[in-house]
Enzyme design. Structure first.
Site, PDB file in Angstrom:
ATOM      1  N   LYS A   1      25.965  38.102  31.469  1.00 46.63           N
ATOM      2  CA  LYS A   1      27.390  37.775  31.640  1.00 46.63           C
ATOM      3  C   LYS A   1      27.561  36.281  31.445  1.00 46.63           C
ATOM      4  O   LYS A   1      26.616  35.512  31.639  1.00 46.63           O
ATOM      5  CB  LYS A   1      27.865  38.164  33.050  1.00 46.63           C
ATOM      6  CG  LYS A   1      29.359  38.325  33.180  1.00 46.63           C
ATOM      7  CD  LYS A   1      29.793  39.692  32.701  1.00 46.63           C
ATOM      8  CE  LYS A   1      31.263  39.940  32.912  1.00 46.63           C
ATOM      9  NZ  LYS A   1      31.575  41.371  32.754  1.00 46.63           N
TER      10      LYS A   1
HETATM   11  N1  LIG Z   1      38.023  43.582  29.091  1.00 43.55           N
HETATM   12  C1  LIG Z   1      37.034  44.436  29.195  1.00 43.55           C
HETATM   13  O1  LIG Z   1      36.599  45.046  28.209  1.00 43.55           O
HETATM   14  C2  LIG Z   1      36.437  44.740  30.514  1.00 43.55           C
HETATM   15  C3  LIG Z   1      36.952  44.226  31.682  1.00 43.55           C
HETATM   16  N2  LIG Z   1      36.423  44.594  32.892  1.00 43.55           N
HETATM   17  C4  LIG Z   1      36.947  44.078  34.137  1.00 43.55           C
HETATM   18  O2  LIG Z   1      38.314  44.447  34.287  1.00 43.55           O
HETATM   19  C5  LIG Z   1      39.010  43.436  35.009  1.00 43.55           C
HETATM   20  C6  LIG Z   1      40.214  42.989  34.187  1.00 43.55           C
HETATM   21  O3  LIG Z   1      39.754  42.494  32.939  1.00 43.55           O
HETATM   22  P1  LIG Z   1      40.771  42.301  31.704  1.00 43.55           P
HETATM   23  O4  LIG Z   1      41.863  43.294  31.787  1.00 43.55           O
HETATM   24  O5  LIG Z   1      39.939  42.209  30.509  1.00 43.55           O
HETATM   25  O6  LIG Z   1      41.347  40.860  32.033  1.00 43.55           O
HETATM   26  P2  LIG Z   1      42.726  40.238  31.537  1.00 43.55           P
HETATM   27  O7  LIG Z   1      42.556  38.791  31.645  1.00 43.55           O
HETATM   28  O8  LIG Z   1      43.171  40.819  30.263  1.00 43.55           O
HETATM   29  O9  LIG Z   1      43.762  40.734  32.658  1.00 43.55           O
HETATM   30  C7  LIG Z   1      43.617  40.424  33.991  1.00 43.55           C
HETATM   31  C8  LIG Z   1      44.867  40.891  34.711  1.00 43.55           C
HETATM   32  O10 LIG Z   1      44.698  40.668  36.105  1.00 43.55           O
HETATM   33  C9  LIG Z   1      45.897  40.095  36.593  1.00 43.55           C
HETATM   34  N3  LIG Z   1      45.624  39.353  37.810  1.00 43.55           N
HETATM   35  C10 LIG Z   1      44.917  38.217  37.969  1.00 43.55           C
HETATM   36  N4  LIG Z   1      44.949  37.840  39.250  1.00 43.55           N
HETATM   37  C11 LIG Z   1      45.673  38.769  39.904  1.00 43.55           C
HETATM   38  C12 LIG Z   1      46.058  38.944  41.248  1.00 43.55           C
HETATM   39  N5  LIG Z   1      45.705  38.066  42.183  1.00 43.55           N
HETATM   40  N6  LIG Z   1      46.820  40.025  41.583  1.00 43.55           N
HETATM   41  C13 LIG Z   1      47.203  40.904  40.633  1.00 43.55           C
HETATM   42  N7  LIG Z   1      46.848  40.791  39.349  1.00 43.55           N
HETATM   43  C14 LIG Z   1      46.097  39.739  38.994  1.00 43.55           C
HETATM   44  C15 LIG Z   1      46.365  39.210  35.457  1.00 43.55           C
HETATM   45  O11 LIG Z   1      47.730  38.861  35.607  1.00 43.55           O
HETATM   46  C16 LIG Z   1      46.114  40.134  34.287  1.00 43.55           C
HETATM   47  O12 LIG Z   1      47.192  41.041  34.166  1.00 43.55           O
HETATM   48  C17 LIG Z   1      37.987  42.347  35.288  1.00 43.55           C
HETATM   49  O13 LIG Z   1      37.430  42.572  36.554  1.00 43.55           O
HETATM   50  C18 LIG Z   1      36.951  42.565  34.209  1.00 43.55           C
HETATM   51  O14 LIG Z   1      35.675  42.073  34.579  1.00 43.55           O
HETATM   52  C19 LIG Z   1      35.387  45.476  32.975  1.00 43.55           C
HETATM   53  C20 LIG Z   1      34.851  46.013  31.852  1.00 43.55           C
HETATM   54  C21 LIG Z   1      35.265  45.634  30.533  1.00 43.55           C
HETATM   55  O1  LIG Z   2      31.823  44.934  26.033  1.00 46.51           O
HETATM   56  C1  LIG Z   2      30.848  44.357  26.502  1.00 46.51           C
HETATM   57  O2  LIG Z   2      29.846  44.140  25.880  1.00 46.51           O
HETATM   58  C2  LIG Z   2      30.841  43.867  27.932  1.00 46.51           C
HETATM   59  C3  LIG Z   2      31.989  44.310  28.765  1.00 46.51           C
HETATM   60  C4  LIG Z   2      31.854  43.721  30.131  1.00 46.51           C
HETATM   61  O3  LIG Z   2      31.695  42.532  30.285  1.00 46.51           O
HETATM   62  C5  LIG Z   2      31.884  44.592  31.293  1.00 46.51           C
HETATM   63  O4  LIG Z   2      31.745  45.797  31.166  1.00 46.51           O
HETATM   64  O5  LIG Z   2      32.037  44.058  32.423  1.00 46.51           O
END
Ligand SMILES: NC(=O)C1=CN([C@@H]2O[C@H](COP(=O)(O)OP(=O)(O)OC[C@H]3O[C@@H](n4cnc5c(N)ncnc54)[C@H](O)[C@@H]3O)[C@@H](O)[C@H]2O)C=CC1
Ligand SMILES: O=C(O)CCC(=O)C(=O)O
Length: 655
Positions: free
Chosen positions: A346
């Protein structure tokens, strides 16, 4: 520095014992000033300032530094490291030496040399900078470990805990203390809470949920000695993602559960196969207005027993080494549960992406890539997007990496489709969450269209999860993000909410629902709660109030170990992150395969394969739960840890 005056005064009057200097307020003011000054000494830039202004040539000042050593009692945080170094004349001389003054990369435009203020950030040599960074990390680590001591379950204190006098507030220097006889200990920061037990107070109430036989207590025991001698409280519990330790809390049990051989257990738990040091790099970029700013970036590679390490890069202000470390571990177990041929890694940069322009983000990403390009590789470590990063970020990494190593589309996944990204990757994590939810609900004879959902986060994961749930007839009754929250008991039109967010930049004032307190979302009336934002959002503060029947961990580590226990006792079914959000990394794997093959799949193939992987993993986890009579989290960890352990044993580690 008022205490210096104190020194002078007491020196002037020291010939007359009747005129011994007395602090007018029992030393409280002096204590506060000294506290502030000692904190300044944790900042290497300030130390340079002192050196450049020849303070270290002043005997009285050196005496004052000596006097300040009373802060270095073991009870206090590690931030006094520099104070210790400052006792050494060689260190003081080194800091004053002109050769140590400026190290400017040729990449910075000449005009920046004129900006004296910004040069302050460059006043250290690389070596000292590293020292400073290490110091910062110790500070964070210490702070977080202490904080964890307050928030993690732990055994009751020993009966022979501190005697009452030492558990009460430590006293400030007494009225008769003089500057020549350093007072023993400073006063504590007063505890903010009233008589109610604050979550940050380390004593836990009797009747704690953690039993003596809980395997997790082994982890906590190691810290017990320190606990009894530390007496300060921190102002608030942020519910932030736990560090490495909280991960191990979840891991120890499956290790025991699967009856791994002692040796194999040690290998997995102690990460003997950890392949790289935790890497942190300093990334200095010129902002659009010409000022220079530095950020700290990380790439942690956890394990490669099953293949190249894989994991996203997060841009968020709370990113630090502990967090990235824990997330890298999660990736190891996640890729194993998904049964894709990867290990775990990560990365992240401690920054606030919303405060940076697109060109600043590009510069930051490129500098970060320049610093880690030798660490990552198509067959060693393949980054992807995470919170705060997206396909564009990956395109910059690809471009910068290719300058060093030639065009290498498989170096990152989650790229734009035009640059070799996979169709379906953008939606993949949210889509995987939906497949996982369907698999879970069907076990209970239910389906998405029967259920009411509350979704925290409306970014990549939250948006796609809520959109696909809405399309399948599920009622999304509440959505929140950093800008606000909206609720509608009849279901929110997710496409309309998305358009509204695009137009206004916020979830507020949406005509298709009522605004609500974002904190209320996690305890809102619903059947299925899906946290899709930060880690640690469900904790002992709110777990008892959760009303959902199912929690799908779309975010990484949204439920801390204590909340996990509370929620499980309430009978809430939790689908763990290492399975629930594995859709993203699974389609990343498809993307990598397509890049290596030089062939593109159509979107249906991607989505069908994703469903196949998610369904298979769910059944593998259920089988583990059946064999070991455990819950889904333990089943998933058992599956992941066993797969990593088997690969580790097969590969061997002895020469
Ligand atoms: N993007 C991916 O492919 C993956 C993401 N994740 C996990 O999913 C989660 C979200 O990731 P993404 O959607 O990619 O991030 P992103 O940056 O696209 O979205 C994050 C969202 O969380 C909201 N947020 C932040 N602080 C907040 C709070 N205090 N209360 C309510 N909402 C809040 C933001 O406004 C935004 O809508 C993270 O924990 C990430 O590690 C897990 C696996 C894969
Ligand atoms: O798509 C990837 O390789 C990693 C996604 C990731 O960071 C996660 O699953 O938390």
């Amino acid at each position: 520095m008022a205490s210096n005056q104190g020194t002078d005064e007491s020196d002037n009057t020291s010939s007359s014992p009747k005129n011994v200097y007395k602090d007018p307020d029992d030393g409280r003011q002096r204590f506060l000033l000294e506290l502030e000054f000692v904190q300044c000494l944790a900042n290497p830039t300030y130390i340079h300032y002192l050196a450049q202004n020849r303070y270290f040539e002043d005997e009285a000042f050196i005496g004052y530094l000596k006097y300040l050593q009373y802060w270095q009692r073991p009870e206090f945080p590690h931030c006094l490291y520099f104070l210790e170094l400052l006792q050494n004349a060689n260190f003081r001389n080194a800091m004053a030496h002109p050769a140590n003054k400026v190290m400017i990369s040729k990449r910075f435009p000449a005009k920046l040399f004129d900006q004296q203020y910004n040069l302050v950030t460059l006043l250290t040599t690389a070596k000292e900078m590293e020292l400073a960074h290490r110091q910062q990390f110790y500070l964070w680590k210490n702070y977080r470990n202490n904080r964890l001591k307050h928030i993690l379950p732990r055994p009751l204190p020993e009966p022979s805990a501190l005697p009452p006098s030492s558990t009460t507030a430590l006293l400030p220097p007494g009225p008769s203390s003089t500057m020549t006889a350093p007072s023993p200990v400073p006063a504590p920061v007063p505890s903010p809470g009233g008589s109610a037990l604050s979550p940050m107070q380390y004593a836990i109430p009797s009747g704690s949920a953690v039993s003596k036989n809980d395997p997790r207590t082994g982890v906590v025991d190691r810290r017990k000695r320190k606990e009894t001698s530390i007496n300060f409280s921190l102002p608030c519990y942020t519910g932030k993602m736990g560090d490495l330790n909280s991960d191990q809390l979840f891991i120890l049990e499956p290790g025991l559960l699967c009856k791994l051989s002692w040796r194999c257990h040690q290998v997995v738990i102690r990460n003997v196969r950890v392949v790289s040091l935790n890497s942190f790099v300093e990334c200095t970029i010129p902002k659009d207005d010409g000022t220079l700013v530095s950020y700290v970036g990380f790439r942690v590679q956890h394990d490669n027993a099953r293949g190249p390490m894989k994991g996203g890069i997060r841009y968020h202000p709370e990113v630090d080494l502990d967090e990235v470390n824990a997330l890298a571990q999660l990736m190891t177990w996640k890729t194993a549960v998904a049964d894709i041929p990867y290990g775990g890694a990560k990365g992240g940069i401690g920054c606030k992406p919303k405060d940076l322009s697109v060109s600043e983000l590009e510069r930051l990403t490129r500098v970060f890539t320049q610093k880690i390009h030798d660490l990552i590789g198509v067959n060693t470590d393949v980054p992807a997007p995470d919170m705060g990063t997206n396909a564009q970020t990956m395109a910059w990494i690809l471009d910068e990496y290719s300058k060093f190593h030639g065009y290498s589309p498989a170096i990152v996944t989650g790229k734009p489709v035009d640059l070799g990204g996979s169709l379906g990757r953008e939606a993949a994590t949210g889509r995987g969450v939906v497949f996982a939810t369907e698999a879970l609900l069907s076990e209970y004879g239910k389906s998405i269209k029967d259920m009411k959902f509350a979704i925290q986060g409306f970014g990549n994961v939250g948006y796609w999860a809520s959109k696909l749930i809405h399309e399948r007839g599920g009622k999304v009754v509440a959505v929140s993000d950093i800008t606000g929250a909206v609720k509608n008991p009849n279901g929110i039109d997710i496409n309309a909410l998305f358009d509204h967010k695009q137009k206004t930049g916020s979830l507020g004032n949406f005509s298709g629902g009522d605004s609500m307190d974002p904190n209320e979302l996690l305890v809102h009336e619903c059947d299925v709660l899906i946290p899709c934002a930060l880690g640690g959002v469900l904790n002992r503060e709110n777990a008892d109030h959760v009303r959902a029947k199912f929690i799908i961990e779309a975010a990484n580590h949204p439920v801390d170990p204590e909340a996990d226990e509370i929620l499980s006792k309430k009978g809430i079914i939790i689908l763990p992150d290492i399975y629930a959000n594995a859709g993203g990394v699974t389609v990343s794997y498809f993307e990598w395969v397509q890049n290596i093959q030089g062939f593109m799949w159509d979107e249906d193939k991607v989505n069908n394969e994703l469903m196949r992987y998610m369904t298979k993993s769910f059944h593998n986890i259920k089988d583990m739960c059946g064999t070991h009579n455990c819950n889904l989290r333990m089943g998933a960890f058992t599956l992941g840890v066993n797969r990593v352990a088997r690969a580790t044993l097969l590969r061997g580690w002895e020469a």
